[in-house]
Design a protein around this motif. Structure first.
Motif, short mmCIF file in Angstrom:
data_model
loop_
_atom_site.label_atom_id
_atom_site.label_comp_id
_atom_site.label_asym_id
_atom_site.label_seq_id
_atom_site.Cartn_x
_atom_site.Cartn_y
_atom_site.Cartn_z
N THR A 1 -15.87 1.28 -6.55
CA THR A 1 -15.23 0.02 -6.22
C THR A 1 -14.12 0.17 -5.19
N GLY A 2 -13.47 1.34 -5.16
CA GLY A 2 -12.31 1.50 -4.29
C GLY A 2 -11.04 0.87 -4.86
N ASN A 3 -11.14 0.28 -6.03
CA ASN A 3 -9.99 -0.34 -6.70
C ASN A 3 -9.54 0.59 -7.82
N PRO A 4 -8.42 1.31 -7.63
CA PRO A 4 -8.07 2.35 -8.61
C PRO A 4 -7.76 1.84 -10.00
N ILE A 5 -7.17 0.66 -10.10
CA ILE A 5 -6.84 0.13 -11.43
C ILE A 5 -8.12 -0.24 -12.18
N ALA A 6 -9.04 -0.92 -11.49
CA ALA A 6 -10.32 -1.24 -12.11
C ALA A 6 -11.13 0.02 -12.38
N GLY B 1 11.89 -9.17 -4.19
CA GLY B 1 11.02 -10.34 -4.26
C GLY B 1 9.73 -10.20 -3.48
N GLU B 2 9.66 -9.23 -2.55
CA GLU B 2 8.42 -9.02 -1.81
C GLU B 2 7.35 -8.44 -2.73
N MET B 3 6.08 -8.72 -2.37
CA MET B 3 4.95 -8.19 -3.12
C MET B 3 4.36 -7.00 -2.38
N LEU B 4 4.21 -5.90 -3.07
CA LEU B 4 3.55 -4.73 -2.48
C LEU B 4 2.05 -5.00 -2.38
N ASP B 5 1.46 -4.54 -1.28
CA ASP B 5 0.03 -4.78 -1.08
C ASP B 5 -0.79 -3.50 -1.06
N GLY B 6 -0.21 -2.41 -1.54
CA GLY B 6 -0.98 -1.20 -1.81
C GLY B 6 -1.46 -0.45 -0.60
N GLU B 7 -2.45 0.39 -0.87
CA GLU B 7 -2.99 1.33 0.10
C GLU B 7 -3.54 0.63 1.34
N GLY B 8 -3.07 1.06 2.51
CA GLY B 8 -3.58 0.54 3.77
C GLY B 8 -3.02 -0.80 4.19
N GLY B 9 -2.04 -1.33 3.45
CA GLY B 9 -1.53 -2.66 3.73
C GLY B 9 -0.33 -2.68 4.66
N TYR B 10 0.52 -3.68 4.45
CA TYR B 10 1.65 -3.94 5.34
C TYR B 10 2.98 -3.40 4.81
N GLY C 1 8.52 8.51 -9.34
CA GLY C 1 7.79 7.89 -8.25
C GLY C 1 6.68 6.97 -8.69
N VAL C 2 6.54 5.84 -7.98
CA VAL C 2 5.44 4.91 -8.23
C VAL C 2 4.21 5.42 -7.50
N PRO C 3 3.13 5.76 -8.19
CA PRO C 3 1.93 6.23 -7.50
C PRO C 3 1.34 5.11 -6.63
N HIS D 1 -0.06 -2.18 -5.95
CA HIS D 1 -0.75 -3.33 -5.36
C HIS D 1 -0.49 -4.56 -6.23
N GLY D 2 -0.07 -5.68 -5.59
CA GLY D 2 0.20 -6.89 -6.34
C GLY D 2 1.41 -6.76 -7.23
N VAL D 3 2.36 -5.94 -6.81
CA VAL D 3 3.55 -5.65 -7.62
C VAL D 3 4.79 -6.17 -6.90
N LYS D 4 5.67 -6.84 -7.63
CA LYS D 4 6.88 -7.41 -7.03
C LYS D 4 8.01 -6.40 -7.02
N LEU D 5 8.73 -6.35 -5.88
CA LEU D 5 9.92 -5.52 -5.77
C LEU D 5 11.10 -6.18 -6.47
N LEU D 6 11.86 -5.38 -7.21
CA LEU D 6 13.03 -5.90 -7.91
C LEU D 6 14.32 -5.70 -7.12
#
Length: 450
Positions: free
Chosen positions: A104-109, A373-382, A399-401, A406-411
């Motif tokens: 799938t390429g989706n590590p969480i799934a 408040g920004e959302m992380l977009d994971g591997e290969g993103g912005y 460290g956050v692997p 991905h889809g995680v909000k910064l505090l």
């Protein structure tokens, strides 16, 4: 008996290796392109979030329509055809399936799929190396407990590097360094899906023709994928990693044994026995002739005068001292080679790469100044790229692997170049992937330091 002979035997006996694939994107489609030409293997089912897209990819790689006409798992098994579904859990429930290919390429799934496969007594070939990079040692442990085989996918560079390392050690050579090639300049770590094609060396038209995903390919360019794959290799071989990330020394094939030596002998390594990635570009951007960009390599040491004389007598290309020799494959064929893993796992009960320890980690690192408040977009993103670090350092940092970023909000704000820690993010703690990762951290944090 060779793997191919074993496959022929299975075909003649009418008991093929039964495979199910989860994820029929680019990598999965490349594997599926080879299956009609491989004896003794039956792809019983393909699960994909979009069965329509899966069928389109089957058509693209040349499958005849009747090959994927089954309307159920039972019909596929009876007819020797393939069932296409969006229900991945149905693949787990079918006792006749021997191997799950997680693609799938989706590590969480992927972690969810892999753990489910183990629970149902199925072997796994894991293409989603991102998952292996952040919890591979525990996935391997779970597989052993379930009495099944867990394996990295041949054709992807980590398994090919593991194969070269195994060759070296089996022949009695100490491994000085091993790794892959890459097109690298330091500013590529800031690359986004908008800038990827020009930097990668493809036109938008070529990318569209191949159905290439800009975010996925940007993960190669920005250093995330080389870090992920290097972590998988380190964890599978016991090789160590640089203390502050990959160095990407530029080198042609003939120069690899020059640069992959210890610093004390004119190379770039902190010590012998490390992973590294060799760049195909000079620091000023010039393309190096006869590069290793798409290949893999291992550098070994001739420890005695006799062995070094053998290197010379057989014209092996070494460093100037004659002590260090590099063996390499200049290309890898990605999904077209996954059949090697399927056959090895099913017919010999052997993986083509599996984590043995936790040597390395890939930590999400800010591509630019990030705000709360920004959302992380994971591997290969912005927002983030993956930095390779020793596992001990990542554990100390908290460290956050990258695979979970991905889809995680910064505090809170994070400066460009800073690696993220757990306290920086609002993480979904309910996923099996997160729980497995934290369990692994707890397990290794309790081990006495060597």
């Amino acid at each position: 008996m060779s793997l191919y002979q074993k496959l022929l035997q299975r075909a003649e006996e009418g008991r093929p290796v039964r495979v199910a694939l989860i994820g029929a994107g680019k990598f999965g489609a490349m594997y599926l392109a080879q299956v009609p030409r491989t004896p003794g293997v039956h792809v019983v089912a393909i699960a994909d979030l979009s069965p329509v897209a899966a069928r389109a990819n089957l058509q693209r790689v040349g499958w005849e329509a009747e090959r994927a006409q089954a309307s159920s798992m039972q019909q596929a098994l009876a007819q020797g055809t393939t069932w296409i579904t969006d229900d991945w859990q149905a693949l787990m429930r079918e006792d006749a399936i021997d191997i799950i290919i997680e693609c799938t390429g989706n590590p969480i799934a992927a972690v969810t799929h892999i753990l489910a496969a183990f629970e149902h007594g199925k072997h796994v070939v894991n293409v989603t190396v991102e998952a292996d990079a952040f919890c591979g040692p525990l996935l391997a442990s779970r597989a052993a407990e379930a009495g099944v085989v867990y394996s990295l996918a041949f054709g992807d560079q980590p398994a090919l590097i593991c194969d070269l390392v195994d060759w070296a050690r089996t022949c009695g050579f100490p491994v000085v360094a091993a790794g892959r090639g890459h097109k690298w300049l330091p500013h590529f770590s800031e690359s986004t899906p908008e800038t990827v094609w020009a930097n990668y060396g493809l036109t938008p038209e070529q990318a569209a023709r191949g159905g290439l995903n800009p975010k996925m390919f940007n993960s190669f360019l920005d250093g995330s994928k080389p870090s992920i794959e290097s972590a998988a290799v380190a964890n599978a071989t016991g090789l160590t990693v640089p203390s502050n990330g990959l160095l990407y020394p530029p080198a042609s094939v003939k120069d690899i044994p020059y640069v992959t030596r210890p610093i004390s002998e004119g190379g770039v390594l902190e010590r012998k026995g490390m992973v590294e990635v060799v760049s195909s570009l000079e620091p000023d951007g010039r393309v190096i002739d006869y590069d290793i960009r798409m290949g893999v390599w291992v550098t070994v040491e001739g420890e005695t005068e006799y062995i070094r004389n053998c290197f010379e007598e057989y014209n092996a290309h070494t460093d100037p001292s004659g002590r260090y020799f590099t063996l390499y494959k200049r290309w890898h064929l990605i999904g077209l080679e996954v059949g090697m893993s399927v056959a090895s796992v099913a017919l010999r009960g052997e993986s083509t790469g599996v984590a043995l320890s936790w040597q390395a980690d890939v930590v999400a690192t800010a591509k630019r100044d990030l705000q709360a408040g920004e959302m992380l977009d994971g591997e290969g993103g912005y927002t983030v790229w993956g930095k390779l670090l020793p596992a001990e350092r990542s554990l100390e940092l908290g460290g956050v692997p990258l695979g979970l970023a991905h889809g995680v909000k910064l505090l809170r704000p994070v400066k460009k170049g800073q690696s993220l820690c757990w306290d920086d993010v609002d993480m979904d703690v309910s996923t099996p992937a997160y729980k497995l990762r934290r369990e692994m951290e707890s397990m290794y944090s309790m081990e006495p330091s060597s």
